[in-house]
Design a protein around this motif. Structure first.
Motif, PDB file in Angstrom:
ATOM      1  N   TRP A  91      -4.981   5.843  -5.368  1.00  0.00           N
ATOM      2  CA  TRP A  91      -3.887   5.368  -4.932  1.00  0.00           C
ATOM      3  C   TRP A  91      -4.328   5.233  -3.154  1.00  0.00           C
ATOM      4  O   TRP A  91      -4.447   3.952  -2.672  1.00  0.00           O
ATOM      5  N   ASP A  92      -5.064   5.803  -2.980  1.00  0.00           N
ATOM      6  CA  ASP A  92      -5.975   6.009  -1.366  1.00  0.00           C
ATOM      7  C   ASP A  92      -6.888   5.025  -1.498  1.00  0.00           C
ATOM      8  O   ASP A  92      -6.904   3.881  -0.509  1.00  0.00           O
ATOM      9  N   ALA A  93      -7.649   4.483  -2.793  1.00  0.00           N
ATOM     10  CA  ALA A  93      -8.129   3.115  -2.226  1.00  0.00           C
ATOM     11  C   ALA A  93      -7.800   1.941  -2.249  1.00  0.00           C
ATOM     12  O   ALA A  93      -7.887   1.466  -1.310  1.00  0.00           O
ATOM     13  N   LEU A  94      -6.290   1.841  -3.035  1.00  0.00           N
ATOM     14  CA  LEU A  94      -5.405   1.052  -2.953  1.00  0.00           C
ATOM     15  C   LEU A  94      -5.168   0.663  -1.557  1.00  0.00           C
ATOM     16  O   LEU A  94      -4.707  -0.087  -0.703  1.00  0.00           O
ATOM     17  N   TRP A  95      -4.728   2.238  -1.203  1.00  0.00           N
ATOM     18  CA  TRP A  95      -3.617   2.368  -0.013  1.00  0.00           C
ATOM     19  C   TRP A  95      -4.314   1.464   1.868  1.00  0.00           C
ATOM     20  O   TRP A  95      -4.049   0.714   2.459  1.00  0.00           O
TER      21      TRP A  95
ATOM     22  N   ILE B 224      -0.129  -1.551  -6.342  1.00  0.00           N
ATOM     23  CA  ILE B 224       0.689  -0.133  -5.725  1.00  0.00           C
ATOM     24  C   ILE B 224       1.720  -0.537  -5.397  1.00  0.00           C
ATOM     25  O   ILE B 224       2.238  -1.882  -4.987  1.00  0.00           O
ATOM     26  N   VAL B 225       3.134   0.113  -4.935  1.00  0.00           N
ATOM     27  CA  VAL B 225       4.320  -0.496  -4.074  1.00  0.00           C
ATOM     28  C   VAL B 225       4.858   0.744  -3.827  1.00  0.00           C
ATOM     29  O   VAL B 225       5.062   1.855  -5.110  1.00  0.00           O
TER      30      VAL B 225
ATOM     31  N   LEU C  79       3.686  -3.547  -0.757  1.00  0.00           N
ATOM     32  CA  LEU C  79       2.959  -3.846  -2.309  1.00  0.00           C
ATOM     33  C   LEU C  79       1.626  -4.362  -1.553  1.00  0.00           C
ATOM     34  O   LEU C  79       1.608  -4.886  -1.213  1.00  0.00           O
ATOM     35  N   PHE C  80       1.222  -3.761  -3.301  1.00  0.00           N
ATOM     36  CA  PHE C  80      -0.631  -4.508  -2.246  1.00  0.00           C
ATOM     37  C   PHE C  80      -1.040  -4.528  -3.921  1.00  0.00           C
ATOM     38  O   PHE C  80      -0.676  -3.688  -5.019  1.00  0.00           O
ATOM     39  N   VAL C  81      -1.862  -5.511  -4.233  1.00  0.00           N
ATOM     40  CA  VAL C  81      -2.643  -5.623  -5.724  1.00  0.00           C
ATOM     41  C   VAL C  81      -4.142  -6.012  -5.399  1.00  0.00           C
ATOM     42  O   VAL C  81      -4.590  -6.731  -4.451  1.00  0.00           O
ATOM     43  N   ASP C  82      -5.319  -5.668  -5.920  1.00  0.00           N
ATOM     44  CA  ASP C  82      -6.433  -5.218  -5.714  1.00  0.00           C
ATOM     45  C   ASP C  82      -6.575  -7.086  -5.856  1.00  0.00           C
ATOM     46  O   ASP C  82      -6.720  -7.583  -6.423  1.00  0.00           O
TER      47      ASP C  82
END
Length: 146
Positions: free
Chosen positions: A15-19, A63-64, A84-87
């Motif tokens: 989660w933190d990497a995506l955040w 993540i959302v 909202l984030f997508v790699d």
């Protein structure tokens, strides 16, 4: 195939990497203690809610986060999709659409009257998706630091 589920304590690093990638995308900074509190509130799933998307191999790719609030134009609640984030490697795979649909379904199940969100005008990739799944209201966002 993309799967979506609530994060667990074991998901913190992914989660933190995506955040952090999301925060960097918006050329911003969030102090570590705020990120810690945000993840804790998402795990509580009371005022702040969240989900993670994983690809077929189980890798976290999106993540959302969302919340609900009362509204003056309704006797019900509105659902605000805050993050909202997508790699970037997974964009175009349907993950963003699936995350939005996850929030929409959750909002319907919890009695919200609508889901809404903001994005920056220059975020053309995201806006192309948003224009397919939602209606632009034409509002312009302002804020004041307190």
């Amino acid at each position: 195939m993309t799967t979506i589920s609530r994060p667990t304590p074991a998901d913190r690093a992914e989660w933190d990497a995506l955040w952090q990638a999301y925060i960097a995308f918006y050329e911003s900074e969030v102090p570590a203690h705020v990120s810690d509190a945000t993840f804790a509130r998402i795990l509580e799933d009371e005022q702040l809610h969240g989900a993670m998307a994983r690809d077929a191999s189980g890798r976290a790719i999106g993540i959302v986060h969302w919340l609900t609030h009362p509204a003056t134009w309704s006797t019900g609640v509105y659902c605000y999709l805050e993050d909202l984030f997508v790699d970037p490697e997974s964009r175009g795979s349907g993950t963003g659409r699936a995350l939005i649909e996850h929030v929409r379904a959750w909002a319907a199940e919890h009695g919200a009257e609508k889901v809404y969100w903001l994005t920056q005008g220059h975020n053309a990739t995201a806006r192309a998706l948003y224009d397919r799944v939602a209606v632009s209201t034409g509002f312009v966002h302002y804020e004041i630091e307190v």
